[in-house]
Design a protein around this motif. Structure first.
Motif, short mmCIF file in Angstrom:
data_model
loop_
_atom_site.label_atom_id
_atom_site.label_comp_id
_atom_site.label_asym_id
_atom_site.label_seq_id
_atom_site.Cartn_x
_atom_site.Cartn_y
_atom_site.Cartn_z
N LYS A 85 0.82 -1.21 0.00
CA LYS A 85 0.00 0.00 0.00
C LYS A 85 0.86 1.26 0.00
O LYS A 85 0.33 2.38 -0.03
CB LYS A 85 -0.93 0.01 1.22
N SER A 86 2.18 1.09 0.05
CA SER A 86 3.10 2.22 0.09
C SER A 86 4.13 2.09 -1.03
O SER A 86 4.59 0.99 -1.32
CB SER A 86 3.84 2.29 1.43
N TYR A 154 -1.86 1.98 -4.28
CA TYR A 154 -1.12 2.64 -3.20
C TYR A 154 -1.95 3.70 -2.47
O TYR A 154 -2.69 4.47 -3.09
CB TYR A 154 0.15 3.28 -3.76
#
Length: 242
Positions: A85-86, A154
């Motif tokens: 997610k980053s 993201y």
């Protein structure tokens, strides 16, 4: 926006307003060696779950680069997974911003996308300054050569750059002109290196070019202080992920 994180440097340069097109690198006489060596194999740079090594860099105004924006001896770092997610997106001319990006990755194992330009900046500092100044004055920013992925998965965008002439470095400006609108609703965590002049108007420029994104607390540091302040980097990363 939260107030930017400011790291105290006991002997920071007090040269306000001076132009820099460097991401904070030093003269050859004061370059700092690190024990880890950069891998020349692309496969090793795209392996997840392993720490990325630090570069041997120079600091401050006048520093030379490798003439290929950190990529003379290895491929641009690209670590993309299906579930992260980053993502850490950065450009680095001579390695200091790359070291900061790698510290962040080593702490949170975020995906990594190093940006490259079609025509790398000269190794010579003054020549790089001259080119960057002309680009900025003519609003003729460099073309990004990196294959850009879909950013849909993201939620957190760690955006790494340098302070050039007290503003956002040209490659990151170019990237945000083309892709800033894709970060709508996402949170951008700016991080940057400089030669002692701070962030300038970089955060304002990010707000302008990614107007629908949330701009979180930034992290900025003078290049020569980076390796001695990894704990501060880790604290910032952990705060951003909480």
């Amino acid at each position: 926006m939260k107030k930017s994180t400011m790291l105290a440097a006991g002997f920071a340069l007090l040269l306000a307003g001076c132009q820099t097109t460097e991401e904070g690198n030093n003269s050859p006489a004061s370059s700092t060696s690190v024990t880890a060596e950069i891998s020349t194999a692309k496969e090793e740079l795209t392996t997840t779950g392993e720490d990325l090594p630090m570069n041997d860099t120079q600091y401050g105004r006048g520093a030379a680069s490798d003439g290929a924006d950190t990529n003379a001896d290895n491929e641009a770092t690209r670590i993309l997974t299906e579930d992260s997610k980053s993502i850490i997106i950065y450009f680095s001319r001579s390695g200091n911003t790359e070291n900061l990006a790698r510290m962040i990755h080593n702490e949170n194992q975020a995906d990594v996308l190093e940006l490259s330009v079609e025509n790398p900046y000269p190794a010579d500092y003054e020549e790089a300054v001259e080119r960057a100044t002309k680009e900025r004055e003519n609003q003729d920013y460099p073309e990004i050569s990196t294959e850009i992925p879909d950013f849909g998965q993201y939620e957190r965008i760690y955006l790494g750059y340098q302070t050039w002439s007290m503003t956002l470095s040209n490659p990151i400006t170019s990237f945000l002109i083309d892709h800033g609108e894709e970060f709508g609703g996402k949170t951008i965590y700016p991080f940057s290196t400089n030669a002692g002049y701070g962030e300038g108007d970089t955060l304002k420029r990010i707000e302008e070019l990614a107007s629908d994104a949330i701009i979180a607390e930034s992290f900025e540091i003078q290049d020569e202080d980076l390796l001695a302040n990894q704990d501060a980097v880790i604290t910032w990363v952990n705060d951003s992920e909480s």
